[in-house]
Design a protein around this motif. Structure first.
Motif, PDB file in Angstrom:
ATOM      1  N   GLU A  49      -9.596   4.045  -0.227  1.00 31.89           N
ATOM      2  CA  GLU A  49      -8.982   3.048   0.645  1.00 31.89           C
ATOM      3  C   GLU A  49      -9.354   1.635   0.200  1.00 31.89           C
ATOM      4  O   GLU A  49      -8.499   0.753   0.135  1.00 31.89           O
TER       5      GLU A  49
ATOM      6  N   VAL B   8      -7.352   0.800  -2.859  1.00 25.12           N
ATOM      7  CA  VAL B   8      -5.924   0.540  -2.664  1.00 25.12           C
ATOM      8  C   VAL B   8      -5.718  -0.825  -2.014  1.00 25.12           C
ATOM      9  O   VAL B   8      -4.784  -1.548  -2.354  1.00 25.12           O
ATOM     10  N   VAL B   9      -6.634  -1.201  -1.103  1.00 25.57           N
ATOM     11  CA  VAL B   9      -6.510  -2.519  -0.478  1.00 25.57           C
ATOM     12  C   VAL B   9      -6.661  -3.596  -1.548  1.00 25.57           C
ATOM     13  O   VAL B   9      -5.857  -4.538  -1.628  1.00 25.57           O
ATOM     14  N   GLN B  10      -7.644  -3.442  -2.409  1.00 26.79           N
ATOM     15  CA  GLN B  10      -7.876  -4.430  -3.453  1.00 26.79           C
ATOM     16  C   GLN B  10      -6.705  -4.474  -4.437  1.00 26.79           C
ATOM     17  O   GLN B  10      -6.180  -5.539  -4.753  1.00 26.79           O
TER      18      GLN B  10
ATOM     19  N   SER C 244      -5.903  11.261  -0.791  1.00 26.30           N
ATOM     20  CA  SER C 244      -6.534  11.730   0.435  1.00 26.30           C
ATOM     21  C   SER C 244      -5.507  12.223   1.442  1.00 26.30           C
ATOM     22  O   SER C 244      -4.422  11.668   1.581  1.00 26.30           O
TER      23      SER C 244
ATOM     24  N   MET D 252       0.827  -1.211   0.000  1.00 25.10           N
ATOM     25  CA  MET D 252       0.000   0.000   0.000  1.00 25.10           C
ATOM     26  C   MET D 252       0.862   1.261   0.000  1.00 25.10           C
ATOM     27  O   MET D 252       0.498   2.278  -0.594  1.00 25.10           O
TER      28      MET D 252
ATOM     29  N   LEU E 113      -2.287   8.126  -4.868  1.00 22.50           N
ATOM     30  CA  LEU E 113      -3.510   8.433  -4.131  1.00 22.50           C
ATOM     31  C   LEU E 113      -3.512   9.897  -3.701  1.00 22.50           C
ATOM     32  O   LEU E 113      -2.495  10.575  -3.768  1.00 22.50           O
TER      33      LEU E 113
END
Ligand SMILES: Nc1ncnc2c1ncn2[C@@H]1O[C@H](COP(=O)(O)OP(=O)(O)O)[C@@H](O)[C@H]1O
Ligand SMILES: [Mg+2]
Lengths: 261, 402
Positions: A131, A134-136, A115, A106, A113
């Motif tokens: 989020e 990004v996890v996936q 945020s 990550m 990204l």
């Protein structure tokens, strides 16, 4: 083929020592280029110059990201260079040991990204979606590299070979067009090296990422590389395809000493 | 290891001998300058000798046991987890524990005296600012020894605004936070280029500079005599008795602490939080993975400072009097100890750390002379046996469909 990386007359001096001496190198789109040479030849220093950890004493480094203009990256900070599409691994593994395997990957996504603090505290829909994404994405990368079973382990608890692969996964997460691998097979056994060979080819063919690699394992270098560059005392002493390099007397000299040539 | 092999006994014997020699001048000889005579207290030497003999044996025994445990956890799959950690992570334990703690916190001012409530307010202030420092030290790994400077900035913002313009607590709270944030950015810019020990020394210097300015710039900060008659927190203009106000401040602090926990918890597992931890783990790799180190450090530094600022405003309102003596390096050290002892990066650890380090000295006044000694010993022992703190950091785990 257009060149994605071009190193021109690069010099790097440490005090009186010139670790890299008018060095030239280029990598074409979709190519696997290997840099070989004895210990202390300046290979890692070359990587450090390209990725911005060191600022070269003189010379130029040009990159051509896909669909973008060629630009010089001399003097750029490492994070900007990574953002432009160069990603690397380290010779001496530098994972974030007290973070999980997934989190390591990550971190690689970080520069893609947006945020910030406000997003983190209030968790608006955009942040939540980002989020989840990004996890996936990170998980998908781990699956591709074959590390998904370690997903929630601390990076420091992984076996050695897996740590090396995680470094590659983390670098891939930054969406590079050129991947720089510093001795990826160091310390691996035959089986692991074979798997690495397949992995690197897969990255080139499926992800369309060009590869510049430093390696001492000659069987790996010979089977993988389209082109080999031999470095000694910071100089480019020979280059060519694997068959040419095998025959080159300068290379044998550099590796085995005068008497064998 | 056998506890009493000949070589172990011999080792401990020499250690005891060495300690007896070292402590000889202070423990044995006592010069009475009035009567001009020397008292030889040989019995002390005996105690020291016996004490260090047995302690050294126990010390080496526990270290050996610990190392054996580490070896086992390296070969085994899962690392050994402490009893404490297990309690914390099992819902069957932590749900009732949270409820009980919550109820206890709510009724606290009504079952305990005003004196106790006051102590609890102080503790909660420390919890809050330690959670702030936890962002800087625990998450981002930046050793900041001048943290108390931001606490002072918050306190003086409120005190001065209140003194000169009569500005109330609630208006001053965001102003104090913003001022501390700004100071965090301003101080952060020059110092955050440094790493490790260098950063620690420079932040230490900055902390002292701010204190010295407050002490010497009489026209601005009223020097060492400080500022008094600072207003207590207001409640929509309602007049409160002193007693009522303390209870009010208590609940206010409970609210602020919960707010802090909420924010830090969200930050911890966010994009920014991960970047902080990556920065702590390996600065070079972090930057090589595309993270802007300067920006990441600055956000950590400034956010930490913000919480110190908020804590400072509450502190000024609670004590109604502040002077530079409240903002010495010793305060920075205590807050740092809270974070390190509690568990760097762990929210619950830091809260526990604050309770242990602030409440224990309050209730063990009899031992106050030995406070430094106990602090030091506790730190050393913790670093040897549980370097992760009372409760070490837990990372979020994610579930995936197979
Ligand atoms: N930061 C540095 N400061 C001084 N000398 C360095 C530094 N980094 C590398 N060198 C020197 O540069 C030379 C090349 O090192 P390196 O690039 O690590 O070699 P290789 O990776 O080919 O084994 C060595 O002589 C090394 O000592
Ligand atoms: Mg090297």
């Amino acid at each position: 083929m257009n060149k994605v990386l071009e190193v021109k007359n690069l010099r790097m001096n440490f005090g009186g020592l010139s670790a890299i001496d008018t060095f030239n190198l280029d990598v074409s789109d979709g190519e696997i280029v290997a840099v070989i040479g004895p210990n202390g030849a300046g290979k890692t220093t070359l990587f450090n110059c390209i990725t911005g950890l060191y600022t070269a004493s003189s010379g130029d480094i040009l990159i051509s990201p896909p669909d973008k203009k060629t630009k010089s990256i001399i003097g750029f900070k490492p994070n900007i260079i990574t953002e432009s599409g160069l990603a690397r691994t380290f010779q001496n593994i530098r994972l974030f040991s007290n973070m999980t395997v997934l989190e390591n990957v990550m971190i690689g996504r970080h520069c893609r990204l947006n945020s910030g603090i406000i997003g983190a505290i209030f968790r608006p829909k955009t942040t939540v979606n980002e989020e989840e994404q990004v996890v996936q994405d990170s998980y998908d990368i781990l699956e591709k590299i074959g590390l998904e079973k370690y997903v929630n382990e601390f990076a420091k608890n992984l076996p050695y070979g897996a740590q090396r692969r995680l470094e590659i996964a983390r670098a891939l997460a930054t969406d590079p067009f050129l991947l720089l691998l510093d001795e990826p097979a160091a310390g691996m056994n035959m089986q692991e090296t074979k798997e690495l060979d397949d992995l690197i080819l897969k990255i080139r063919d499926e992800e369309k990422i060009s590869i510049l690699l430093i390696e001492h394992d000659m069987s790996l270098v010979m089977s993988l590389s389209d082109r080999i560059i031999v470095m000694d005392y910071g100089k480019n002493i020979a280059q060519g395809n694997p068959a040419e390099i095998k025959r080159n007397t300068d290379v044998i000299k550099a590796y085995l000493g005068e008497t064998f040539a | 290891m056998k506890l009493f092999t000949i070589s172990e006994i011999k080792k401990s014997f020499f250690i005891a001998l060495w300690f007896m020699f070292l402590t000889f001048p202070i423990m044995v000889i006592r010069v009475n300058t009035v009567e001009n005579e020397i008292k030889w207290r040989w019995e002390n030497m005996l105690f020291i000798g016996l004490g260090s003999f047995f302690l050294s044996i126990i010390w080496r025994y526990t270290i050996e046991k610990k190392e054996a445990g580490e070896k086992k956890s390296e070969t085994g799959k899962s690392a050994e987890i402490s009893f404490f950690q297990q309690v914390v992570e099992t819902p069957r334990f932590y749900v009732p524990a949270t409820i009980v703690t919550g109820i206890f916190a709510l009724v606290f001012p009504f079952i305990f005296s005003i004196y106790q409530t006051n102590i609890m307010i102080t503790t909660l202030i420390y919890v809050m600012i330690a959670l702030g420092l936890n962002i800087v030290v625990g998450l981002a790994g930046l050793l900041d020894l001048g943290y108390v400077a931001f606490y002072a900035v918050g306190a003086y913002s409120y005190a001065l605004l209140n003194h000169h313009y009569g500005i109330g607590f609630w208006t001053a709270l965001p102003i104090g936070a913003a001022t501390a944030f700004t100071f965090g950015i301003l101080l952060g810019f020059p110092v955050l280029r440094l790493r490790g020990d260098y950063l620690a020394i420079v932040t230490l210097g900055f902390g002292e500079i701010i204190r010295l300015v407050l002490e010497n710039w009489n026209e601005f900060s009223f020097g060492p005599s400080g500022i008094d008659k600072i207003s207590r927190p207001g409640l929509f203009g309602i007049e409160l008795s002193l007693h009522g106000n303390i209870i009010y401040t208590y609940y206010l602090m409970i609210g602020l602490t919960l707010f802090t926990i909420f924010v830090v918890n969200r930050l911890k597992d966010s994009r920014i939080g991960r970047a902080w931890i990556a920065l702590r783990e390996d600065e070079t790799a972090c930057q090589a993975m595309g993270i802007d180190n300067t920006k990441t450090k600055l956000t950590a530094f400034a956010l930490g400072a913000t919480w110190a600022g908020i804590g400072g405003v509450v502190f000024a309102a609670k004590t109604t009097f502040i002077n530079p003596a409240s903002f010495t390096i010793w305060e920075s050290i205590i807050i740092l100890c809270i974070v390190v002892l509690g568990g760097m990066g762990s929210i619950l650890g830091v809260i526990l750390g604050a309770f242990i380090l602030i409440l224990l000295p309050e209730y063990l006044r009899a031992f106050s002379e030995f406070r430094m000694l106990i602090f030091g010993a506790a730190l050393v022992i913790m670093m040897v046996f549980r370097p992760g703190g009372v409760i070490s950091e837990v990372r979020k785990t994610y579930k995936f469909k197979k």
